[in-house]
Design a protein around this motif. Structure first.
Motif, PDB file in Angstrom:
ATOM      1  N   ARG B 144      -9.701   4.388   0.953  1.00 49.09           N
ATOM      2  CA  ARG B 144      -9.027   3.721  -0.185  1.00 49.09           C
ATOM      3  C   ARG B 144      -9.525   4.263  -1.718  1.00 49.09           C
ATOM      4  NH1 ARG B 144      -7.954  -2.857  -1.254  1.00 49.09           N
ATOM      5  NH2 ARG B 144      -6.588  -2.584  -2.954  1.00 49.09           N
ATOM      6  N   SER B 172      -8.204   0.536   4.310  1.00 54.31           N
ATOM      7  CA  SER B 172      -7.808   1.636   3.560  1.00 54.31           C
ATOM      8  C   SER B 172      -6.571   1.444   3.036  1.00 54.31           C
ATOM      9  CB  SER B 172      -7.914   2.895   4.378  1.00 54.31           C
ATOM     10  OG  SER B 172      -6.671   3.415   4.979  1.00 54.31           O
ATOM     11  N   VAL B 173      -5.676   0.736   3.269  1.00 54.42           N
ATOM     12  CA  VAL B 173      -4.415   0.154   2.800  1.00 54.42           C
ATOM     13  C   VAL B 173      -3.564   1.370   3.139  1.00 54.42           C
ATOM     14  CG1 VAL B 173      -3.059  -0.926   1.009  1.00 54.42           C
ATOM     15  CG2 VAL B 173      -5.749  -0.919   0.936  1.00 54.42           C
ATOM     16  N   GLY B 174      -3.569   1.978   4.298  1.00 50.98           N
ATOM     17  CA  GLY B 174      -3.098   3.222   4.703  1.00 50.98           C
ATOM     18  C   GLY B 174      -3.730   4.692   4.091  1.00 50.98           C
ATOM     19  N   ALA B 175      -4.560   4.770   3.144  1.00 52.29           N
ATOM     20  CA  ALA B 175      -4.884   5.937   2.933  1.00 52.29           C
ATOM     21  C   ALA B 175      -5.416   6.874   4.089  1.00 52.29           C
ATOM     22  CB  ALA B 175      -6.044   5.893   1.892  1.00 52.29           C
TER      23      ALA B 175
END
Lengths: 272, 272
Positions: B144, B172-175
């Motif tokens: 993230r 990572s909220v998609g990172a």
């Protein structure tokens, strides 16, 4: 120090340790649970040059950890009971596997208001203020960062979580036991107390006006942080200087605890 | 896009979604589970100006979320099945309550080696390299931060955790879906690849020689981070420039993900 052997998970003397997974605080919030050697050491010895404000009431230690903890246990007041149990009995009391083998019940210090706490800080002081930060990991992480960068205290509004919740203590690596804090009231009440105490409040938000590195220093500074997602309410932002951590475009998302670490670093350590 | 109703939790078409809590990756590691709308959006649309390298194979969506996701679902290739189930059936398939109501199974991109990945980065590049970071929260948090500060890639040794583990993706909220990474080999092999790629490697440690703010810039820089607790092995530190984040005395303890955020901030954003 003589430990008291516990062989029956239903022993009334260890009742406060029962089902601690489900209960974050114990006994109507006057007591809390501390776990692990590092946290126990801060509870007994204090840290950052100050004693812990909270008092251990009893300990529950796995038998195979007693020898290693001997030096620490001798520092306990003699009236504090140290219960010792085998791992199986200990796990049965607590309701899950305590792989650290170290638990304590402590009584929390007499709470103080934000105004009382701010009044006893030095003329040059750095405070972290939280509004709506209800996530235990984030509150714990913020305390850990506040301690690492030498902040003087943490203020929390009534909707932020209790820093003495078990998980918040653990994630803070015990910082929430040794860093003074006051919790209660609204965000506006926190800003009132900070203003009365002569603090310049800096609200952190991705929409902040100033780059965090470009904010002129003030002798008494408070960093104001809100929950991830909703962020700080607009009416609180309107009362403060607002600052942002600059980020790459297209992924402007930082965890609130990480944001606190970067802002504290910038305010205390970065080369001017 | 026409969704396929699922009414039987034992329906073979949703077998890959079974018991995902216990399985971090699916199908011998070639597939992984993505959850939540933000992550699904990155998986389908990409992010940071680049498409996702990973391909969705199927979606399992709670019926009451279908309308809100309509615009996104129309961007799916028509051969990708979208299974729709009531919340009760969805929870029964997965084995716990999916309160976000959005899951996907995706096939991971063809892995590449650290050398291959470094070779396709620009002449001026910033990379994060991890050795022994096995905690999913920390790996997710580091991705993230790497995305937030515009790092170009992440390298992980074989003992660091897979960034496509479900929890690492979520934290990572998609990172970790959109930031290129390579995982494998030893820490020394990572340093070899970085040296061959012309990178100056900066190892972060509380015992580091230089203040992180005082390290002279280099066109290609790699930040090397180790696990909390043990830290980086001495033989790796000996091969690199070492740097520290300055902290208050008496509580010199920062989370490794927070450390990565501060170092990335200092290298990319702090005023010189």
């Amino acid at each position: 120090m003589t430990s008291i052997p516990i062989t029956d998970p239903d022993d009334a003397r260890v009742a406060p340790y029962r089902a601690v997974r489900e209960r974050d605080v114990v006994g109507r919030g006057e007591r809390f649970v501390a776990e692990g050697e590092v946290v126990l050491r801060l509870l007994i010895e204090g840290g950052r040059g100050a004693p812990s404000a909270h008092a251990p009431e009893s300990l529950l230690i796995a038998e195979n950890r007693l020898d290693a903890l001997g030096d620490l246990l001798t520092k306990l007041p003699p009236e504090i009971p140290v219960y010792a149990a085998g791992q199986v009995v200990m796990d049965a009391v607590v309701g899950f596997h305590i792989h650290r083998g170290v638990l304590a019940i402590a009584r929390r210090a007499q709470p103080e208001t934000a105004a009382e706490l701010l009044a006893r800080l030095p003329a040059k002081a750095l405070v972290v203020a939280l509004v709506g930060v209800a996530n235990h990991d984030n509150v714990g992480g913020i305390f850990r960062n506040a301690a690492a960068f030498g902040a003087d205290a943490v203020l929390l509004d009534e909707t932020s979580c209790d820093p003495l919740y078990r998980k918040a203590i653990r994630v803070s690596v015990g910082a929430s036991l040794v860093l003074p804090f006051a919790r209660g009231g609204s965000g506006h009440a926190l800003l009132d107390a900070l203003a009365a105490g002569g603090f310049r409040t800096l609200a952190l938000s991705p929409a902040g006006t100033h780059d965090i590195a470009a904010v002129p220093p003030a002798p008494r500074t408070a960093l104001l942080l809100g929950a991830e997602g909703p962020g700080l309410p607009a009416d609180l932002m309107a009362r403060t200087t607002t600052a942002r951590v600059p980020m790459a475009t297209g992924f402007d998302s930082l965890n609130v605890a990480t944001t606190s670490g970067i802002a504290l670093y910038e305010l205390t350590c970065a080369t001017p």
